[in-house]
Design a protein around this motif. Structure first.
Motif, PDB file in Angstrom:
ATOM      1  N   LEU B  96      43.550  20.662   8.355  1.00 15.46           N
ATOM      2  CA  LEU B  96      43.900  19.308   8.816  1.00 15.46           C
ATOM      3  C   LEU B  96      43.341  18.984  10.197  1.00 15.46           C
ATOM      4  CD1 LEU B  96      47.480  18.280   7.710  1.00 15.46           C
ATOM      5  CD2 LEU B  96      45.414  16.888   7.700  1.00 15.46           C
ATOM      6  N   GLY B  97      43.245  20.027  11.038  1.00 17.79           N
ATOM      7  CA  GLY B  97      42.760  19.812  12.400  1.00 17.79           C
ATOM      8  C   GLY B  97      41.383  19.182  12.438  1.00 17.79           C
ATOM      9  N   GLY B  98      40.578  19.438  11.406  1.00 13.84           N
ATOM     10  CA  GLY B  98      39.209  18.936  11.409  1.00 13.84           C
ATOM     11  C   GLY B  98      39.060  17.523  10.870  1.00 13.84           C
ATOM     12  N   LEU B  99      40.178  16.948  10.418  1.00 18.79           N
ATOM     13  CA  LEU B  99      40.097  15.607   9.814  1.00 18.79           C
ATOM     14  C   LEU B  99      39.978  14.539  10.896  1.00 18.79           C
ATOM     15  CD1 LEU B  99      40.330  13.747   7.312  1.00 18.79           C
ATOM     16  CD2 LEU B  99      42.814  13.867   7.584  1.00 18.79           C
ATOM     17  N   ARG B 100      39.029  13.646  10.723  1.00 15.16           N
ATOM     18  CA  ARG B 100      38.853  12.566  11.700  1.00 15.16           C
ATOM     19  C   ARG B 100      39.984  11.543  11.568  1.00 15.16           C
ATOM     20  NH1 ARG B 100      32.961  13.070  10.569  1.00 15.16           N
ATOM     21  NH2 ARG B 100      32.185  14.157  12.400  1.00 15.16           N
ATOM     22  N   ARG B 101      40.291  10.882  12.659  1.00 15.57           N
ATOM     23  CA  ARG B 101      41.329   9.852  12.616  1.00 15.57           C
ATOM     24  C   ARG B 101      40.936   8.709  11.691  1.00 15.57           C
ATOM     25  NH1 ARG B 101      44.044   8.803  18.422  1.00 15.57           N
ATOM     26  NH2 ARG B 101      44.630  10.954  18.846  1.00 15.57           N
ATOM     27  N   THR B 102      39.646   8.477  11.632  1.00 18.15           N
ATOM     28  CA  THR B 102      39.145   7.410  10.763  1.00 18.15           C
ATOM     29  C   THR B 102      38.936   7.890   9.344  1.00 18.15           C
ATOM     30  OG1 THR B 102      36.938   8.058  11.408  1.00 18.15           O
ATOM     31  CG2 THR B 102      37.915   6.232  12.626  1.00 18.15           C
ATOM     32  N   GLY B 103      39.363   9.132   9.085  1.00 21.86           N
ATOM     33  CA  GLY B 103      39.070   9.739   7.795  1.00 21.86           C
ATOM     34  C   GLY B 103      40.104   9.413   6.730  1.00 21.86           C
ATOM     35  N   VAL B 104      39.923  10.075   5.602  1.00 19.78           N
ATOM     36  CA  VAL B 104      40.818   9.887   4.470  1.00 19.78           C
ATOM     37  C   VAL B 104      41.326  11.264   4.040  1.00 19.78           C
ATOM     38  CG1 VAL B 104      40.943   9.153   2.056  1.00 19.78           C
ATOM     39  CG2 VAL B 104      39.586   7.837   3.698  1.00 19.78           C
ATOM     40  N   PHE B 105      42.616  11.318   3.738  1.00 16.97           N
ATOM     41  CA  PHE B 105      43.224  12.593   3.364  1.00 16.97           C
ATOM     42  C   PHE B 105      43.844  12.455   1.982  1.00 16.97           C
ATOM     43  CE2 PHE B 105      46.966  15.641   4.201  1.00 16.97           C
ATOM     44  CZ  PHE B 105      46.261  16.721   3.699  1.00 16.97           C
ATOM     45  N   LEU B 106      43.426  13.321   1.079  1.00 15.55           N
ATOM     46  CA  LEU B 106      43.999  13.334  -0.277  1.00 15.55           C
ATOM     47  C   LEU B 106      44.572  14.718  -0.517  1.00 15.55           C
ATOM     48  CD1 LEU B 106      44.311  12.450  -3.332  1.00 15.55           C
ATOM     49  CD2 LEU B 106      41.950  13.219  -3.643  1.00 15.55           C
ATOM     50  N   TYR B 107      45.836  14.762  -0.940  1.00 19.79           N
ATOM     51  CA  TYR B 107      46.390  16.097  -1.205  1.00 19.79           C
ATOM     52  C   TYR B 107      47.243  16.102  -2.458  1.00 19.79           C
ATOM     53  CZ  TYR B 107      50.741  14.442   1.051  1.00 19.79           C
ATOM     54  OH  TYR B 107      51.870  13.753   1.382  1.00 19.79           O
ATOM     55  N   ASP B 108      47.442  17.323  -2.968  1.00 21.58           N
ATOM     56  CA  ASP B 108      48.277  17.500  -4.151  1.00 21.58           C
ATOM     57  C   ASP B 108      49.739  17.439  -3.710  1.00 21.58           C
ATOM     58  OD1 ASP B 108      49.820  18.558  -6.257  1.00 21.58           O
ATOM     59  OD2 ASP B 108      48.040  19.537  -7.080  1.00 21.58           O
ATOM     60  N   SER B 109      50.448  16.401  -4.153  1.00 19.66           N
ATOM     61  CA  SER B 109      51.785  16.160  -3.611  1.00 19.66           C
ATOM     62  C   SER B 109      52.812  17.189  -4.077  1.00 19.66           C
ATOM     63  CB  SER B 109      52.244  14.750  -3.990  1.00 19.66           C
ATOM     64  OG  SER B 109      52.110  14.571  -5.380  1.00 19.66           O
ATOM     65  N   ASP B 110      52.513  17.953  -5.142  1.00 21.50           N
ATOM     66  CA  ASP B 110      53.446  18.994  -5.573  1.00 21.50           C
ATOM     67  C   ASP B 110      53.241  20.294  -4.805  1.00 21.50           C
ATOM     68  OD1 ASP B 110      54.541  17.308  -7.352  1.00 21.50           O
ATOM     69  OD2 ASP B 110      53.574  18.148  -9.140  1.00 21.50           O
ATOM     70  N   GLU B 111      52.074  20.442  -4.238  1.00 25.32           N
ATOM     71  CA  GLU B 111      51.723  21.709  -3.599  1.00 25.32           C
ATOM     72  C   GLU B 111      51.839  21.655  -2.088  1.00 25.32           C
ATOM     73  OE1 GLU B 111      50.796  24.453  -5.364  1.00 25.32           O
ATOM     74  OE2 GLU B 111      51.028  23.377  -7.255  1.00 25.32           O
ATOM     75  N   VAL B 112      51.531  20.499  -1.536  1.00 25.93           N
ATOM     76  CA  VAL B 112      51.397  20.390  -0.082  1.00 25.93           C
ATOM     77  C   VAL B 112      52.612  19.660   0.482  1.00 25.93           C
ATOM     78  CG1 VAL B 112      49.970  19.455   1.778  1.00 25.93           C
ATOM     79  CG2 VAL B 112      48.892  20.301  -0.313  1.00 25.93           C
ATOM     80  N   SER B 113      53.253  20.253   1.476  1.00 21.09           N
ATOM     81  CA  SER B 113      54.363  19.552   2.114  1.00 21.09           C
ATOM     82  C   SER B 113      53.793  18.425   2.967  1.00 21.09           C
ATOM     83  CB  SER B 113      55.193  20.511   2.959  1.00 21.09           C
ATOM     84  OG  SER B 113      54.349  21.289   3.775  1.00 21.09           O
ATOM     85  N   PRO B 114      54.380  17.218   2.852  1.00 21.02           N
ATOM     86  CA  PRO B 114      53.774  16.033   3.461  1.00 21.02           C
ATOM     87  C   PRO B 114      53.540  16.211   4.956  1.00 21.02           C
ATOM     88  CG  PRO B 114      55.651  15.441   2.094  1.00 21.02           C
ATOM     89  CD  PRO B 114      55.639  16.917   2.165  1.00 21.02           C
ATOM     90  N   PRO B 115      52.297  16.170   5.377  1.00 23.33           N
ATOM     91  CA  PRO B 115      51.985  16.337   6.787  1.00 23.33           C
ATOM     92  C   PRO B 115      51.991  14.981   7.502  1.00 23.33           C
ATOM     93  CG  PRO B 115      49.996  16.457   5.461  1.00 23.33           C
ATOM     94  CD  PRO B 115      51.089  15.969   4.565  1.00 23.33           C
TER      95      PRO B 115
END
Lengths: 392, 194
Positions: B96-115
């Motif tokens: 997550l640290g490498g994600l740009r603020r202007t970026g887009v984040f897609l995650y598996d909602s069953d696996e990943v605790s909502p960041p």
């Protein structure tokens, strides 16, 4: 009619797109250049070269051998080479170390072969999956005695294809082993490139044509006649200093002549062997001299630097040895600093310093943590250098 | 109230995008990266695809990176992610640290605790969808590819389809194409995390 780059073309996705892994591209380059003998021992991060050869060589009537280790591999390649086939092996640092004695033998016996070393962090087993450029001086001086070396360095997937092909041509022409250096990132990455442009380099050092039409000017006076097995002559091959019959000769004068000829056949053809590309020529106060993955960082850094108003040019070296003395000195005369980013502790910077320090300041920038040098790091270093005099 | 700005749909039209796909070993993250790269090459764009190897890949998380651009790509590694996709919690935490603020984040909602991230975020039960459609959690990577294209149009749909057809085993082609369709049918607005 089959095109000369048939193996590459088979990888095409459609008319003009291609996505190949670096190691695979090297194997395809070898196949398209006519390599029909490969002996090797798998090692990360070079194994895919061997895997590709294992699959493809039998289809074109070539011979693939998996040997018990790297010593056996290169010795088998020398044997293959003596039968007149173009031979190749691929390895990484630990295997390259094992090959050194036989590389000297190949130089002495004038057996043309290609060795691809996909570098990883060393010494010893080091870090198999981390990129490095720590074998540069080993590629030059790894085997003992005064000897010539031809060492090329690949920075992207297209290079892996084209420079393998160049290595084959140089090995054939100069009848000596040629080492192609790559690193883990280049070897493992997949990258797109245009198949039509793959066979031809347009470089500052001149266009280089790798196709089968590449001329082989007669080097009879500089390269000794081949000792080819099965050529209806009685061949004699030895690692001892020998004369033109192939038999040992201990005469001081003849021995010195022989060794000098070995050296000169490479040294006298620097203009042909030294492939390089200059970007932003004559417009930099700092020239970044780079090869392999670092050359990509350098090119990206040049764009970034231009954006920030810093005068940077880039000398991208595809040939490390023989040393491209002329271009290095030409650059040294016109810039204030030569900056050399490397994934080692300044191995090539020391070579460049010898050439250039009477004209300019040579600054080494080494990184050994197994990651690439980022364009940002390079530009920061550049602004450190030119900022010294400007108080900006 | 003004509608939240949507960057996801513009990703495909950017001149230069950096994508990181993260997950745990066995989720097929690397294959996902290769398929995305092949699809982008089919779109006649410049592509560089790299991935984690060795101890890192065998541990809790692995990654595949894809840079897609309209011109020659110089620096081959990611300098930041415009699109981050994670199929496991560990990978999400690590990348997550490498994600740009202007970026887009897609995650598996069953696996990943909502960041908590500033980037535009989409939470989709990717693995559950895969199981529902194909009966196999292994298809989650192909569902995800479909989802990526549905959200971002990073590559064109025909190119994705051909890339999937080329890269997956023939025996499971139908199954994988169904998985891809399921991803492609996702409506971005339904999965956006506010």
């Amino acid at each position: 009619m089959e095109l000369w780059y048939t193996h590459l073309l088979r990888e095409k996705l459609d008319q003009d797109s291609l996505l190949v892994q670096g190691n695979r591209a090297s194997a395809l380059g070898a196949l398209d250049a006519g390599v029909r003998f490969f002996a090797g021992y798998p090692i990360t991060p070079s194994s895919e070269i061997m895997e590709t050869m294992a699959r493809e060589l039998p289809k074109v009537g070539g011979v693939f051998l998996q040997m018990e280790d790297e010593i056996a591999s290169i010795c088998a390649c020398i044997g293959g080479s003596l039968t007149g086939e173009i031979s190749m092996t691929a390895t990484s640092g630990p295997g390259f170390s094992l090959m050194q004695e036989a590389i000297g033998y190949a130089i002495m016996a004038e057996a043309p072969l290609v060795i691809v070393n996909v570098m990883r962090v060393g010494p010893s087993t080091g870090r198999p999956t981390a990129p490095s450029q720590g074998d540069v001086m080993q590629a030059r001086w790894g085997t003992h005695g005064d000897h010539p070396s031809i060492v090329l360095a690949a920075s992207n997937v297209a290079d892996m294809y084209r420079l393998t092909m160049a290595a084959v041509r140089f090995a054939q022409r100069f009848r000596t082993p040629v080492t192609l250096l790559a690193d883990e990132v280049v070897g493992h990455m997949r990258e797109s490139f245009s198949p039509e442009k793959a066979g031809r380099y347009r470089l500052s050092s001149g266009d280089f044509d790798f196709t089968e039409n590449y001329a082989h000017p007669d080097l009879v006076r500089e390269v000794h006649p081949p000792h080819q097995l099965g050529a209806f002559r009685h061949p004699h091959v030895t690692g001892l200093v020998h004369d033109e019959t192939g038999f040992p000769n201990n005469d001081p004068q003849k021995s010195a002549e022989f060794l000098r000829e070995l050296h000169d056949k490479v040294a006298h053809h620097r203009d042909e062997l030294c492939l390089y590309d200059v970007k932003n020529e004559g417009r930099g106060r700092v020239c970044i001299v780079a090869y392999g993955s670092c050359a990509r960082s350098a090119r990206a850094a040049m764009d970034l630097a231009q954006h920030e108003g810093l005068p940077v040019e880039v000398l991208h070296l595809y040939t490390l040895f023989p040393l491209p003395v002329e271009i290095l000195q030409r650059v040294a005369r016109r810039v204030e600093f030569i900056l050399i980013p490397e994934l080692n502790l300044g191995q090539y910077a020391r070579e460049v310093r010898k050439m250039a320090e009477q004209w300019t300041t040579v600054v080494s920038m080494g990184k050994i943590d197994g990651t690439l040098i980022t364009p940002r790091e390079l530009v920061d270093r550049v602004s450190d250098l030119v900022g010294k005099y400007e108080n900006v | 109230m003004a509608e939240a700005s949507v960057t996801a749909s513009t990703l495909g039209s950017r001149r230069f995008t950096e994508t990181r796909l993260g997950g745990s070993g066995g989720q097929g993250v690397i294959l996902m990266g290769v398929i995305l790269a092949v699809a982008a090459a089919r779109d006649h764009r410049y592509v560089v695809q790299t991935q984690s190897y060795g101890p890192e890949a065998r541990g809790g998380y692995s990654r595949a990176d894809v840079i897609i651009a309209n011109e020659q790509i110089d620096y081959p590694q990611l300098q930041g992610a415009d699109l981050l996709v994670t199929l496991s919690d560990q990978a999400a935490k690590h990348y997550l640290g490498g994600l740009r603020r202007t970026g887009v984040f897609l995650y598996d909602s069953d696996e990943v605790s909502p960041p908590a991230v500033l980037a535009e975020t989409y939470a989709v039960p990717l693995t559950r969808l895969a199981v529902e459609i194909t009966g196999r959690s292994q298809s989650a990577n192909i569902v995800t590819l479909g989802a990526i294209v549905a959200l971002t149009e990073l590559v064109t749909r025909p190119s994705l389809e051909r890339a999937v057809a080329e890269m997956v085993p023939k025996a499971s082609l139908d199954l994988n194409l169904r998985a891809m369709e399921a991803g492609l049918e996702l409506k971005p607005e339904e999965w956006r995390v506010a």
